[in-house]
Motif scaffolding. Structure first.
Motif, PDB file in Angstrom:
ATOM      1  N   ALA A   1      32.623 -10.028  65.011  1.00 45.92           N
ATOM      2  CA  ALA A   1      31.478 -10.858  64.639  1.00 45.92           C
ATOM      3  C   ALA A   1      31.867 -11.930  63.629  1.00 45.92           C
ATOM      4  O   ALA A   1      31.387 -13.071  63.707  1.00 45.92           O
ATOM      5  CB  ALA A   1      30.347  -9.993  64.101  1.00 45.92           C
TER       6      ALA A   1
ATOM      7  N   GLN B   1      31.055 -12.557  74.236  1.00 41.41           N
ATOM      8  CA  GLN B   1      30.163 -11.422  73.988  1.00 41.41           C
ATOM      9  C   GLN B   1      30.514 -10.249  74.888  1.00 41.41           C
ATOM     10  O   GLN B   1      30.401  -9.099  74.482  1.00 41.41           O
ATOM     11  CB  GLN B   1      28.708 -11.852  74.154  1.00 41.41           C
TER      12      GLN B   1
ATOM     13  N   ALA C   1      33.279  -8.293  73.237  1.00 37.83           N
ATOM     14  CA  ALA C   1      32.952  -7.685  71.936  1.00 37.83           C
ATOM     15  C   ALA C   1      33.939  -8.123  70.861  1.00 37.83           C
ATOM     16  O   ALA C   1      34.526  -7.319  70.161  1.00 37.83           O
ATOM     17  CB  ALA C   1      32.880  -6.157  72.058  1.00 37.83           C
TER      18      ALA C   1
ATOM     19  N   ARG D   1      30.682 -18.579  74.999  1.00 37.42           N
ATOM     20  CA  ARG D   1      30.023 -17.595  74.127  1.00 37.42           C
ATOM     21  C   ARG D   1      29.682 -16.328  74.930  1.00 37.42           C
ATOM     22  O   ARG D   1      29.913 -15.215  74.475  1.00 37.42           O
ATOM     23  CB  ARG D   1      28.748 -18.189  73.527  1.00 37.42           C
ATOM     24  N   GLN D   2      29.162 -16.516  76.117  1.00 42.37           N
ATOM     25  CA  GLN D   2      28.818 -15.380  76.979  1.00 42.37           C
ATOM     26  C   GLN D   2      30.061 -14.561  77.324  1.00 42.37           C
ATOM     27  O   GLN D   2      30.037 -13.328  77.279  1.00 42.37           O
ATOM     28  CB  GLN D   2      28.135 -15.877  78.251  1.00 42.37           C
TER      29      GLN D   2
END
Length: 180
Positions: free
Chosen positions: A98, A92, A95, A88-89
């Motif tokens: 979403a 992120q 980018a 997940r990191q």
């Protein structure tokens, strides 16, 4: 010689600067479990090398974002929250969309439009939850979604590696909790 045998020593193969399994397991250099894991240093080095290769941004035919989404989804399906946090990191930092991240974390692949990512996640789910369903029909769904043969091979290797990584981390954490 007095007949006493010395303890087995780990080979002098260089340890990678980063060992993700050690990090995810919370192994500190020098503790007994860390030493045990590194008795066969070539396994630790090969595990990190597999991770580095599978998540190399230059790997052709399958995007890093796709690979990270697949990894996160496989972790979610397996209930591997600490390993999922790593992926997940990384996502992120890229980018990623979403909506894609939301489906991977909370939804189902069917919520995505038909295409590459949906096919990859469906294949991931089949191999993760019901490996026997990773049959010829499941494999044929990937090229039908525009995924090349080299990408299918990389995806299959990635799913197998994530399964392995999750189990190694879980095993090491269990050993820590048991006081080993």
């Amino acid at each position: 010689m007095n007949g006493a045998q010395s303890a087995p020593q780990a080979p002098t193969q260089p340890t990678p600067a980063v060992d993700l399994v050690d990090q995810l397991s919370g192994l500190a250099g020098g503790n007994s479990l860390h030493q045990l894991r590194h008795l066969r240093e070539k396994v630790a080095v090969a595990t990190q090398g597999s991770y580095d290769s599978l998540f190399d941004p230059a790997l052709p035919d399958i995007g890093l974002d796709e690979r990270l989404l697949v990894a996160l989804y496989a972790c979610r399906l397996a209930g591997a929250h600490s390993v999922a946090a790593h992926y997940r990191q990384r996502l992120q930092a890229l980018a990623v969309e979403a909506s894609q991240l939301s489906v991977v974390e909370h939804g189902t692949p069917e919520q995505l439009p038909a295409g590459r990512l949906r096919a990859m996640l469906l294949f991931t789910r089949a191999l993760t939850e019901r490996p026997v369903e990773g049959d010829k029909a499941a494999l044929h769904s990937l090229p039908a979604a525009g995924i090349s043969t080299p990408a299918v091979v990389a995806l299959s290797q990635l799913i197998a590696f994530i399964s392995y990584q999750i189990r190694v981390v879980a095993g090491l954490r269990a050993m820590q909790l048991a006081g080993h």
